[in-house]
Design a protein around this motif. Structure first.
Motif, short mmCIF file in Angstrom:
data_model
loop_
_atom_site.label_atom_id
_atom_site.label_comp_id
_atom_site.label_asym_id
_atom_site.label_seq_id
_atom_site.Cartn_x
_atom_site.Cartn_y
_atom_site.Cartn_z
N GLU A 207 0.85 -1.18 0.00
CA GLU A 207 0.00 0.00 0.00
C GLU A 207 0.89 1.24 0.00
O GLU A 207 1.88 1.31 0.73
CB GLU A 207 -0.88 -0.01 1.25
N GLY A 208 0.55 2.20 -0.82
CA GLY A 208 1.36 3.41 -0.94
C GLY A 208 2.32 3.38 -2.11
O GLY A 208 2.99 4.39 -2.40
N ASP B 97 1.70 3.26 -5.40
CA ASP B 97 1.32 4.16 -6.48
C ASP B 97 1.72 5.60 -6.18
O ASP B 97 2.16 6.34 -7.08
CB ASP B 97 -0.19 4.07 -6.73
N GLU B 98 1.56 6.00 -4.93
CA GLU B 98 1.93 7.36 -4.54
C GLU B 98 3.44 7.58 -4.68
O GLU B 98 3.90 8.63 -5.15
CB GLU B 98 1.50 7.65 -3.10
N ILE B 99 4.22 6.57 -4.28
CA ILE B 99 5.68 6.65 -4.42
C ILE B 99 6.07 6.73 -5.89
O ILE B 99 6.94 7.54 -6.28
CB ILE B 99 6.37 5.44 -3.75
N ALA C 85 4.31 7.87 -8.38
CA ALA C 85 3.94 9.19 -8.90
C ALA C 85 4.98 10.24 -8.50
O ALA C 85 5.36 11.10 -9.31
CB ALA C 85 2.56 9.59 -8.37
N GLU C 86 5.47 10.14 -7.26
CA GLU C 86 6.48 11.09 -6.79
C GLU C 86 7.81 10.88 -7.53
O GLU C 86 8.50 11.84 -7.88
CB GLU C 86 6.67 10.95 -5.29
N LYS D 290 7.60 12.47 -10.91
CA LYS D 290 7.75 13.93 -10.82
C LYS D 290 9.22 14.32 -10.74
O LYS D 290 9.64 15.35 -11.26
CB LYS D 290 7.05 14.45 -9.55
N TYR E 141 1.88 0.62 -15.65
CA TYR E 141 3.19 1.28 -15.74
C TYR E 141 4.06 0.70 -16.84
O TYR E 141 5.27 0.94 -16.87
CB TYR E 141 3.92 1.15 -14.41
N LEU F 203 9.60 0.90 0.13
CA LEU F 203 9.05 2.25 0.22
C LEU F 203 9.77 3.06 1.30
O LEU F 203 10.04 4.25 1.12
CB LEU F 203 7.54 2.20 0.50
N ARG G 237 11.78 6.54 0.54
CA ARG G 237 11.49 7.77 1.29
C ARG G 237 12.75 8.30 1.97
O ARG G 237 12.96 9.53 2.05
CB ARG G 237 10.39 7.51 2.32
#
Length: 267
Positions: free
Chosen positions: A22-23, A25-27, A29-30, A33, A56, A255, A259
């Motif tokens: 979980e999380g 997709d957010e990683i 996307a970041e 960027k 992806y 993840l 981070r």
């Protein structure tokens, strides 16, 4: 600054049920960027990786079959096949081992003897080979072998398969990929060689790369990058090789590591 992140799948990115954390997709996307590419690097078949990350498929770089096949946006950018006669010889040797399953890993498909194409094996096989076919014999398989793989459902591959295959060295590379699987490949290939080919192809230096792994087939990949992470659940030798340690696969360790790199301003 880091430009690409290589990550093993089983025991590393995925949890024990084979799920992306979980999380994720957010990683991703970041990372996008920040101009950082993500590259699954696995013993799995390319089509299995593509299916797992279908949304992806045009963003990720895929190192499949322990680095023997590298694909980007549907294009083969690197491969290292093995001699077909050697692949057949190895598979023939394994036929004498009780309760051991063999896979002819081709560039187009995975092939299993019809006699072994059972419900029990298919459940395990389809975790790694979404494209597979039964075949009556490994003679005249209509494909180019890039790897042969062997599965011990008892989880004792180090004792049942590995010693039998070890004599094929140095003609082939024999790798214990997990407690259940042993892979044989061209002697001059591994995930690390594939990483170096990617670095050359994209003009990326080792200090612009990070990697995450947990088992011995990740060793050379970790050595090919500057920011190498062993999972907390990693094989002891992998922890000695990696520069850093992160949480377990169940703790979303990949993840956590990404981070950490972001927080330290490395991407």
């Amino acid at each position: 600054m880091i430009k690409i992140i290589f990550s093993d799948m089983d025991g590393t990115l995925l949890d024990d049920q084979g799920n992306v954390p979980e999380g994720f997709d957010e990683i991703v996307a970041e990372l996008k960027k920040r101009g950082v590419m993500f590259a699954p690097a696995s013993g799995r078949q390319y089509y299995s990786l593509e299916d797992s990350f279908s949304k992806y498929k045009d963003d990720f770089l895929f190192l499949a079959e322990n680095g023997t096949m590298v694909m980007y946006r549907g294009e083969l950018i690197f491969s290292c096949p093995m001699e077909k006669t050697l692949a057949q010889q190895v598979l023939k040797t394994a036929e004498s081992l009780p309760n051991i399953y063999g896979v002819f890993c081709g560039m187009k498909n995975g092939y299993v003897l019809t006699s072994q194409y059972t419900e029990e094996f298919l459940k395990e096989l389809h975790k790694y080979y979404t494209h597979s076919d039964p075949i009556p014999s490994f003679i005249d398989v209509p494909d180019t072998p890039i790897k042969t793989s062997f599965f011990d459902p008892s989880g004792h591959a180090a004792e049942t398969i590995y010693p039998v295959m070890k004599p094929f060295e140095p003609d082939l590379q024999v790798v214990l990929s997990s407690d259940y699987w042993v892979d044989l490949m061209h002697p001059d290939i591994n995930k690390g060689i594939a990483v170096k080919e990617v670095q050359k192809r994209f003009g990326i230096r080792p200090d612009e790369c990070a990697a995450f792994g947990d088992f011995m087939n990740d060793a050379e990949m970790l050595q090919a990058v500057d920011y190498s992470f062993a999972m907390k659940n990693a094989y002891p030798e992998i922890k000695k090789i990696a520069r850093f340690e992160t949480g377990t696969n169940e703790e979303k360790g990949v993840l956590q590591g990404i981070r950490r790199l972001m927080k330290e301003g490395l991407m």
